[in-house]
Design a protein around this motif. Structure first.
Motif, PDB file in Angstrom:
ATOM      1  N   THR A 235      -1.347   5.475  -1.040  1.00  0.00           N
ATOM      2  CA  THR A 235      -2.735   5.730  -0.680  1.00  0.00           C
ATOM      3  C   THR A 235      -3.249   7.588  -0.631  1.00  0.00           C
ATOM      4  O   THR A 235      -4.403   7.932   0.040  1.00  0.00           O
ATOM      5  N   ASP A 236      -2.475   8.244  -0.262  1.00  0.00           N
ATOM      6  CA  ASP A 236      -2.876   9.991  -0.720  1.00  0.00           C
ATOM      7  C   ASP A 236      -2.613  10.772  -1.819  1.00  0.00           C
ATOM      8  O   ASP A 236      -2.308  11.855  -2.160  1.00  0.00           O
TER       9      ASP A 236
ATOM     10  N   LEU B  18       1.151  -1.148   0.156  1.00  0.00           N
ATOM     11  CA  LEU B  18      -0.044   0.025   0.337  1.00  0.00           C
ATOM     12  C   LEU B  18       0.768   1.755   0.185  1.00  0.00           C
ATOM     13  O   LEU B  18       0.658   2.533  -0.189  1.00  0.00           O
TER      14      LEU B  18
ATOM     15  N   ASP C  55      -8.937   1.630  -6.732  1.00  0.00           N
ATOM     16  CA  ASP C  55      -8.977   1.818  -5.456  1.00  0.00           C
ATOM     17  C   ASP C  55      -7.609   0.984  -4.997  1.00  0.00           C
ATOM     18  O   ASP C  55      -7.759   0.328  -4.964  1.00  0.00           O
ATOM     19  N   PRO C  56      -6.962   1.489  -4.159  1.00  0.00           N
ATOM     20  CA  PRO C  56      -5.119   1.125  -4.108  1.00  0.00           C
ATOM     21  C   PRO C  56      -5.340   0.026  -2.632  1.00  0.00           C
ATOM     22  O   PRO C  56      -5.006  -1.252  -3.329  1.00  0.00           O
ATOM     23  N   GLU C  57      -6.901  -0.292  -1.912  1.00  0.00           N
ATOM     24  CA  GLU C  57      -6.761  -0.760  -1.065  1.00  0.00           C
ATOM     25  C   GLU C  57      -7.423  -2.090  -1.570  1.00  0.00           C
ATOM     26  O   GLU C  57      -7.209  -3.007  -1.671  1.00  0.00           O
TER      27      GLU C  57
END
Length: 402
Positions: free
Chosen positions: A187-188, A182, A391-393
Motif C-alpha cells: 500500500t506504500d 494488503l 487500487d490495492p484495497e
C-alpha cells in the motif's frame, strides 16, 4: 422476181424487230424490281405536314400545357454536378473519468479472482489447522501465481497470528487475511503514472512488452485515461513492423482528439519515437505516448533495438515512465519476460492486461516482488474504458469477495 424476194426479206426483218420489242415490253411489265432501301432521314428537310382524316395519328391523352408551364432550356448552360461532400471527421469522444473506475469494475474482478480468497477462508476456518491444512494453503497461493517467496512469507505470518488469535470467527479470519494480503500487495508504493515532470513539457511515456499482450490497445486506452484527466496527448506509432499497429493506434487517437505521429512501414522505430517527442514539444501537449513493437524477450537483436529507441528519445528529454505490459494469463512466464525487459530499459511500472480472464491474480504480488516495481494499471475487459488505475484495497477486497 429478184425485186419481189428482196421485198419479202425486208418485211420479215421488220416484223421480227417489232415482235422483239413487244415481248421485251411485256417482260418488263411482269418483272417487278425490289423497292429501294430506305434512305436516312434528311435532317435539313422541313417537318412533314400534319396528316388529316383517316391517315391522322391517334391523339395522345396528354394534358395540354400553357407556355408558362413549359420549362424552356437555359441559354446553352451546362449543368455541373456538385462534388461529393467531404467525409466528416470522427466525433471526439469524452472518456469516462478515471476516478472510481476500479470500483465500477470490481464485480468483474471479483468473478474471476475471489476463488483465491474463498479457498483461503475455507481452509483457515477449519477447526484444527494441522500441517496438511497449511500445505493446502500454500498450494492455493502457489496455484494463484503468488510466487514461492511471497507464499512462504504469508503462510508464516498467518500461522503465527492464527495461533495467537485462538478462536476464529469468519469476520476475524477475513480481516486477518485482508491485512496480510494488503502487506503483500503493498500500500506504500507510488502507483501514479508520471506524466507531469517539473519544469518541462511534455511528459514522455514509453510502452513495451512481448507480442500479443495488448500493448497497442493499452497505449490507446491509456491515452483515454490521460484525456479523461484533462491532458493533451500525442501518440508515437513506433511499432513499424505491423502496418495495422499504426492504423489501430491512430484510430484510438482520433476518438479522443490525440494526434498520431507515424512513419513508413518497416521504418526505423527510433526515428518515429524521436519525431513524436519533437512534435509533442512543438505542439505544447502535456504527454507523448510511444507505442513500441512487441518483441520476444529471448531475441537479443530486438531487445537491443528497444534500448536504442530509449536512448534516441532521451536526446530530447529523459523518459518519465517505461510501462511494461504483461498478460496476466501467462502467469509465471510473465516474470521471465519482466526480468529481461527491466534489464534493457529500466521498467518503472507494470500494466496487467486480461486480469478479468484469469483466476491467477497473485501475479500482481509476484511481479512486484520480483522487480520491485509497482503495478500501476490493470485491464479488466475489451471496452475502451476498461483500463483502470490499480487500487490495492479494491483489488484485495475483490480477492476476498463480499
Amino acid at each position: 422476181m429478184e425485186t419481189i424476194i428482196l421485198a419479202v426479206v425486208i418485211a420479215v426483218v421488220v416484223l421480227g424487230a417489232l415482235g422483239g420489242l413487244l415481248i421485251g415490253s411485256t417482260l418488263k411489265k411482269k418483272k417487278r424490281l425490289p423497292p429501294p432501301p430506305p434512305s436516312a432521314p434528311d435532317l435539313t428537310a422541313p417537318p412533314a405536314e400534319p396528316q388529316v382524316g383517316e391517315e391522322a395519328e391517334t391523339p395522345r391523352d396528354e394534358p395540354r400545357r400553357t407556355i408558362e408551364e413549359v420549362d424552356l432550356p437555359d441559354g446553352g448552360t451546362t449543368t455541373v454536378e456538385e462534388p461529393p461532400a467531404a467525409e466528416k471527421a470522427p466525433e471526439i469522444e469524452i472518456p469516462e473519468p478515471t476516478a472510481g473506475r476500479l470500483i465500477r469494475l470490481r464485480a468483474r474482478l471479483s468473478r474471476s479472482q475471489n476463488a483465491l480468497g474463498k479457498g483461503l477462508l475455507t481452509l483457515l476456518s477449519r477447526e484444527h489447522l494441522d500441517e496438511d491444512t497449511w500445505e493446502e494453503v500454500e498450494d492455493t497461493l502457489l496455484t494463484a501465481d503468488v510466487g514461492v517467496r511471497p507464499t512462504q512469507e504469508l503462510v508464516e505470518r498467518l500461522r503465527e497470528r492464527v495461533k495467537v488469535l485462538g478462536t476464529r470467527t469468519p469476520e476475524e479470519l477475513r480481516g486477518l487475511l485482508r491485512e496480510e494480503l494488503l502487506k503483500l500487495v503493498g500500500t506504500d508504493m507510488d502507483r501514479a503514472v508520471k506524466t507531469e515532470p517539473e519544469g518541462r513539457k511534455p511528459g514522455i511515456v514509453m510502452v513495451v512488452g512481448v507480442n500479443g499482450t495488448g500493448k497497442t490497445t493499452t497505449t490507446g486506452k491509456l491515452a483515454r485515461v490521460l484525456v479523461a484527466d484533462g491532458r493533451t496527448v500525442v501518440l508515437g506509432a513506433a511499432d513499424t513492423f505491423r502496418a495495422a499497429a499504426a492504423d489501430q493506434l491512430q484510430t484510438w487517437g482520433e476518438r479522443v482528439g490525440a494526434y498520431t505521429v507515424r512513419g513508413p512501414e518497416a521504418g526505423d522505430p527510433a526515428s518515429v519515437a524521436f519525431d513524436a517527442v519533437k512534435e509533442g514539444k512543438e505542439m505544447g501537449v502535456d504527454v507523448v505516448l510511444i507505442d513500441t513493437a512487441g518483441r520476444l524477450h529471448t531475441k537479443t537483436g530486438l531487445m537491443d533495438e528497444l534500448g536504442k529507441v530509449k536512448r534516441v528519445v532521451e536526446k530530447h528529454a529523459p523518459l518519465d515512465e517505461v510501462l511494461l505490459v504483461l498478460d496476466a494469463t501467462t502467469g509465471q512466464n510473465g516474470l521471465v519476460q519482466a526480468r529481461v525487459f527491466s534489464e534493457v530499459v529500466d521498467i518503472t511500472g507494470i500494466v496487467l492486461t486480461k486480469l478479468d480472464g484469469t483466476a491467477k491474480g497473485g501475479i500482481v504480488i509476484a511481479v512486484q516482488n520480483e522487480l520491485g516495481v509497482p503495478v500501476k494499471l490493470i485491464g479488466l475487459g475489451e471496452g475502451p474504458d476498461d483500463l483502470a488505475p490499480f487500487d490495492p484495497e479494491a483489488f484485495v477486497d475483490a480477492l476476498l469477495g463480499d
